[in-house]
Write a protein that holds these residues in place. Structure first.
Motif, PDB file in Angstrom:
ATOM      1  N   ARG A  90       2.687  -0.765   5.766  1.00 25.72           N
ATOM      2  CA  ARG A  90       3.797  -1.697   5.991  1.00 25.72           C
ATOM      3  C   ARG A  90       5.113  -0.955   5.821  1.00 25.72           C
ATOM      4  O   ARG A  90       5.338  -0.287   4.828  1.00 25.72           O
ATOM      5  CB  ARG A  90       3.726  -2.866   5.029  1.00 25.72           C
ATOM      6  N   LYS A 137       9.285  -5.055   7.730  1.00 28.61           N
ATOM      7  CA  LYS A 137       8.687  -6.156   8.489  1.00 28.61           C
ATOM      8  C   LYS A 137       7.585  -5.678   9.435  1.00 28.61           C
ATOM      9  O   LYS A 137       6.874  -6.490   9.999  1.00 28.61           O
ATOM     10  CB  LYS A 137       9.752  -6.868   9.305  1.00 28.61           C
ATOM     11  N   HIS A 138       7.457  -4.394   9.627  1.00 23.05           N
ATOM     12  CA  HIS A 138       6.507  -3.837  10.587  1.00 23.05           C
ATOM     13  C   HIS A 138       5.249  -3.340   9.879  1.00 23.05           C
ATOM     14  O   HIS A 138       5.296  -2.927   8.727  1.00 23.05           O
ATOM     15  CB  HIS A 138       7.153  -2.695  11.367  1.00 23.05           C
ATOM     16  N   ALA A 139       4.118  -3.363  10.603  1.00 25.51           N
ATOM     17  CA  ALA A 139       2.855  -2.885  10.041  1.00 25.51           C
ATOM     18  C   ALA A 139       2.106  -2.070  11.088  1.00 25.51           C
ATOM     19  O   ALA A 139       2.125  -2.392  12.273  1.00 25.51           O
ATOM     20  CB  ALA A 139       1.999  -4.044   9.577  1.00 25.51           C
ATOM     21  N   LEU A 140       1.476  -0.980  10.633  1.00 26.31           N
ATOM     22  CA  LEU A 140       0.675  -0.116  11.490  1.00 26.31           C
ATOM     23  C   LEU A 140      -0.752  -0.083  10.953  1.00 26.31           C
ATOM     24  O   LEU A 140      -0.956   0.010   9.742  1.00 26.31           O
ATOM     25  CB  LEU A 140       1.239   1.301  11.502  1.00 26.31           C
ATOM     26  N   ASN A 141      -1.742  -0.139  11.851  1.00 27.14           N
ATOM     27  CA  ASN A 141      -3.150  -0.087  11.461  1.00 27.14           C
ATOM     28  C   ASN A 141      -3.669   1.343  11.484  1.00 27.14           C
ATOM     29  O   ASN A 141      -3.340   2.102  12.395  1.00 27.14           O
ATOM     30  CB  ASN A 141      -4.004  -0.903  12.441  1.00 27.14           C
TER      31      ASN A 141
END
Length: 59
Positions: A17, A20-24
């Motif tokens: 995280r 506000k953004h999230a990467l998998n």
């Protein structure tokens, strides 16, 4: 910038995280490697725009 690693359920997948953004990521190791590289880039010295032949440094 706040950076957090969060495990997703029982799988080995993780979210990184960035505010506000999230990467998998498929594994925690991949998430940690990405986070480490990101922190190094954010903390690296960045040159300021120069005027003419003058070079300024952000240090």
């Amino acid at each position: 910038m706040k950076v957090e690693i969060e495990e997703v359920g029982r799988s080995s997948c993780c979210l990184v995280r960035l505010g506000k953004h999230a990467l998998n990521f498929k594994t925690r190791a991949e998430a940690e490697a990405f986070t480490k590289q990101l922190q190094a880039r954010v903390n690296a010295p960045h040159p300021l725009p120069a005027r003419g032949n003058e070079v300024l440094s952000a240090r």
